[in-house]
Structure formats: C-alpha cells, structure tokens
Design an enzyme around this catalytic site. Structure first.
Site, PDB file in Angstrom:
ATOM      1  N   ASP A  81       8.027  -2.908  -0.950  1.00  0.00           N
ATOM      2  CA  ASP A  81       7.032  -3.234  -1.980  1.00  0.00           C
ATOM      3  C   ASP A  81       6.787  -4.743  -1.994  1.00  0.00           C
ATOM      4  OD1 ASP A  81       5.159  -2.981  -3.962  1.00  0.00           O
ATOM      5  OD2 ASP A  81       6.568  -2.519  -5.574  1.00  0.00           O
ATOM      6  N   HIS A 125       2.248  -5.036   0.709  1.00  0.00           N
ATOM      7  CA  HIS A 125       0.959  -5.545   0.227  1.00  0.00           C
ATOM      8  C   HIS A 125       0.604  -6.779   1.053  1.00  0.00           C
ATOM      9  CE1 HIS A 125       0.854  -2.918  -3.344  1.00  0.00           C
ATOM     10  NE2 HIS A 125       2.159  -3.090  -3.355  1.00  0.00           N
ATOM     11  N   ASN A 133      -4.638  -1.843  -2.267  1.00  0.00           N
ATOM     12  CA  ASN A 133      -5.183  -2.604  -3.390  1.00  0.00           C
ATOM     13  C   ASN A 133      -5.620  -4.012  -2.997  1.00  0.00           C
ATOM     14  OD1 ASN A 133      -2.478  -3.302  -3.026  1.00  0.00           O
ATOM     15  ND2 ASN A 133      -2.067  -3.602  -5.204  1.00  0.00           N
ATOM     16  N   HIS A 165       2.355   6.218  -7.169  1.00  0.00           N
ATOM     17  CA  HIS A 165       2.933   5.215  -8.064  1.00  0.00           C
ATOM     18  C   HIS A 165       3.117   5.909  -9.407  1.00  0.00           C
ATOM     19  CE1 HIS A 165       2.922   1.003  -9.936  1.00  0.00           C
ATOM     20  NE2 HIS A 165       2.827   1.804 -10.986  1.00  0.00           N
ATOM     21  N   HIS A 205       5.693   0.356   2.621  1.00  0.00           N
ATOM     22  CA  HIS A 205       5.101  -0.119   1.365  1.00  0.00           C
ATOM     23  C   HIS A 205       5.006  -1.644   1.373  1.00  0.00           C
ATOM     24  CE1 HIS A 205       4.876   0.719  -3.243  1.00  0.00           C
ATOM     25  NE2 HIS A 205       4.229  -0.399  -2.945  1.00  0.00           N
ATOM     26  N   GLY A 229       5.518  -8.430  -9.335  1.00  0.00           N
ATOM     27  CA  GLY A 229       5.740  -8.332  -7.899  1.00  0.00           C
ATOM     28  C   GLY A 229       6.655  -9.399  -7.338  1.00  0.00           C
TER      29      GLY A 229
END
Length: 448
Positions: free
Chosen positions: A309, A58, A90, A177, A56, A328
């Site tokens: 994350d 980003h 995303n 999610h 996970h 975040g």
C-alpha cells in the site's frame, strides 16, 4: 545482454547454489558453475528470493506527479527488491478506461526498473455509482485482471454484485477496500480508548469487518474471486477464516505497517510529540491485539500475502495538523526489512514463506506473468539478493522514490537489499540503484 553469474547464494530451502542469468532466463542453478562470459556477483551470505511482487502500489501518475511518478515509484520498488508492482487506479484521470491503463503500462515499460501492471477502477471516477469500462480494460494492451476502487469502498451492494459478475467472466479479481463509509465519516484513527483521549474521531473495526462479511457472501453467491485489501483487524481475520473454511474464493493481504505499528504511536513515543501524521493511514493503525492476530493469520495462511500500500505524499500533505493530513505511507523500500522484523526474526515465517507471501502468491492472485516463480533452471530471471544480517537505522537516504513520508525513519530495521535483477539485468547492484539511462538501454535490449 550481459550474462550474470550469482555465486554462492543461499536459496530459500537453506541450500547454497550458483545461479546463471542470461537472455531473461535462469539458465543454470548448481554449484561451481562456469563463469565464462558472465559478470560475477558475489552472493556469499545473501539470500536469493524470487523477485518480489507488490499487489498494491500507488504510483500517482497521471495527475499527482508531485508525489510520485511511474519512474520514481519503479525505482523505489527496485530498491526494495521488487520486480513487479500493480498500480492502483486512483490517479487523475482515474484508471477507468483502456487509454489510461495502457498509458500507465507504457510508462512502466519505458522506465524499465520493474514490470508495471495497471489495476483498473471498478466504478467510473471511483464514484461508486456506475461500472467503469471493465471489459475494455480487460481486452486492452494492458490486459487488466485486477480491479479496485482502492481509496474508496465499493459500498453499494448491487454495484458490487454486478462488478463481481462482470469480472468473473474473464477470470479477473475484484480487490475491495473494506470501509463502510457511513460508519467512518470524519474518522481519524482507530476507534477506542486512545481516540477518545486524543480527541480524534474513531474508525471502528466493524466498519471493515461488515464489508468483508457482506462481500464474501456476495462472492460466494456469484462464484467470483474476491481479494481483500489491507486487512487490519482481528475480527476481519475471523471473517476471512470462516469464508475460506466454507470454500469461498477469497484472498487477503496485510501491509507491513499493520504487522508492526500500533495506534499508540499517535500519542507520541520515545520523547517524540504526538499527532505525527507519518502514522496517519487508512485503514488506521490498530491495537497490539490486532497486530498479533494479523501476524498469526499470515503465518497460518488465512492472510495470503503482504502488500505495501505504498502511498507517497508531498511534505505539504503530511507536515500539517493531523485532521488535515493525507492518509498514507511509503513502503516499497522498507517492506522486506519490516517483514523480517515482524515475522521472520520472531520465527513465525521462514524464507520460503517470505517468497510465498511477497512473490509467489501475489503474482498468482494478480496474474502477473513471468513473476513469482521459484528459482530454478528455465524460470524467468527475476531475483532479489538480500542480506538479513545487517542492522541499520532507516534513513531518508534509503528512500528512492519522490516522497519521504515513511513511518520508519529513525527506526532500527534488519536486512538490506543488495541486488535486484529484472528480466535478467540488474536494477540494483551493491545496494545502489543502477542509473536510469542504463536501465532504459537494458529494457530495450530485453525486448529484442
């Protein structure tokens, strides 16, 4: 490619061994190995773990390169001991087509610090109304096997069912999610006494738990694989435990920050003012009781893995009033230290467990080939060397990515990644990242 001999490392079973790496493989494990033709790495006092795998991450590229790129995120991952990351969808454009996921994978290959596995969006544009090009992404060069609208919930039960049915056909997994959107409109932090005192709209635990309960039943009905992202409440743990007792094919992750940080930080601590947006995250930081339940669930296997994350943001997106700040935290560089502090130093996990939750299980769930294998002759040369004895104040200089929104800055953390080996070549040596040009040369040579 240069061979490397790791001398005197402690394996996760407590034994000590030399490890020889050559041509992308571990060619020998034992004592007193011959160093002829190899660069020797002194690993006295260091633990050798299989290279860490993050399910996970980003990476923000394409579209949000001011926060992170595939290259800078890969460097952050290597600095944290990771050899593979799964990049969430995303971006902008969203990773909902074969072209975008192939672009992300190619950028990862060019960077050379880690294996980058793209995650495909479940719905077109993450809008939750129509399925994305799931089949095309699965059969693309990226061979996507994990699909997620992370950042948004697949809240439509019919769309969720259809996605589970589709992904089941090629053995993929849907990573949800879990956030009921109507219960979290305007939510800013965990719902409870503190949210009322601080005047911030609450994010109730039931908004997570209700979606997980619905989705484990849908997964059971369809016979598909479900993965639950960033579990954050004690109630969610109980739902997942019940589902596993029924034989439902569900796995779950917890983030490092949900294992150590609580909502109380938002009110201020140690003289620091409250409303520090470094602590704003989705799902939000919860109560001490939730943290304790998550640690216990990781220890007993109800929660399968730790996933970072990692969510980089610019200073402008975080250094502002709380309601306007982005959700975040960056987490790749600090993950292993936080896990040690939360569950190893407390005696709940040993280093073999750490290898399981940060390498073996995430590689298995995400179907990341060539990663997550125990250190043994013939295994892929993906290794992290870690010094658990160090104690340090986590600082900006410990961050290797493009953004600095870490909640741990100024905190005392244990441990330090000393070396990371990916495809047999070092991406980190003596605690320092190897230069990008050298890594690119190694990456090209590894493909020959």
């Amino acid at each position: 490619m240069t061979a490397h001999l790791i001398r005197g490392a402690q394996l996760v079973d407590g034994s000590r061994a030399d490890i020889r790496l050559e041509a992308r493989r571990i060619t020998a494990v034992g004592s007193g190995l011959d160093a002829a033709g190899a660069t020797v790495v002194d690993a006295d006092g260091l633990i050798a773990l299989p290279g860490l795998v993050d399910l996970h991450t980003h990476l923000r590229e394409p579209g949000f390169e001011e926060s992170e790129t595939v290259l800078t995120g890969s460097r952050a991952a290597a600095a944290g001991g990771f050899t593979a990351v799964n990049a969430m969808a995303n971006s902008s454009p969203v990773a909902d087509t074969a072209g975008v996921v192939e672009q992300v994978q190619a950028l990862g290959d060019d960077a050379g610090y880690v294996t980058v596995r793209p995650i495909g969006a479940v719905s077109q544009g993450l809008q939750g109304t129509h399925l994305s090009e799931i089949g095309a992404m699965a059969t693309s060069r990226a061979k996507v096997r994990v699909f997620s609208d992370d950042g948004s919930c697949v809240s439509d039960p019919l769309l969720m069912r259809r996605a589970l049915e589709y992904i089941k056909g090629f053995g993929g997994v849907l990573a949800q999610h879990a956030q009921e959107p109507r219960l979290t409109i305007g939510a800013q932090m965990n719902e409870g006494r503190l949210s009322s005192e601080l005047g911030l709209a609450g994010w109730p635990a039931v908004a997570e738990e209700a979606i997980i309960a619905r989705d484990v039943l849908l997964a059971d009905h369809v016979g598909a694989r479900l993965h639950v992202c960033h579990v954050s409440t004690a109630g969610s743990v109980e739902v997942i435990r019940w589902a596993k007792s029924r034989g439902i094919d569900v796995t779950a992750e917890v983030t490092p920050h949900h294992l150590v940080l609580t909502e109380d930080l938002i009110a201020g601590h140690d003289g620091a003012p409250g409303y520090d947006a470094r602590y704003k995250v989705n799902p939000p930081l919860r109560s001490r009781e939730d943290v304790d339940a998550l640690r216990a669930a990781l220890a007993d296997g109800t929660i399968d893995i730790v996933a970072t994350d990692h969510a980089p943001h610019t200073a402008e997106a975080k250094c502002c009033e709380w309601p306007a700040a982005a959700n975040g935290m960056v987490g790749l560089e600090s993950a292993l230290s936080v896990v040690q502090a939360a569950v190893v130093d407390s005696g709940q996990l040993d280093w073999a467990d750490v290898a399981r939750v940060l390498s073996e299980a995430p590689a298995r769930i995400g179907q990341v080939e060539g990663h997550g294998q125990r250190i043994a002759e013939g295994a892929p040369a993906e290794i992290t060397l870690y010094d658990p004895s160090v104690r340090r104040e986590f600082a900006v200089t410990d961050l290797a990515g493009q953004s600095q929104n870490s909640p741990y800055l100024g905190m005392q953390l244990p441990g330090r990644v000393v070396a990371t080996f990916h495809h047999g070549y070092p991406t980190v040596l003596d605690g320092e990242l190897v230069g990008a040009e050298t890594i690119a040369e190694h990456a090209r040579a590894a493909l020959v």
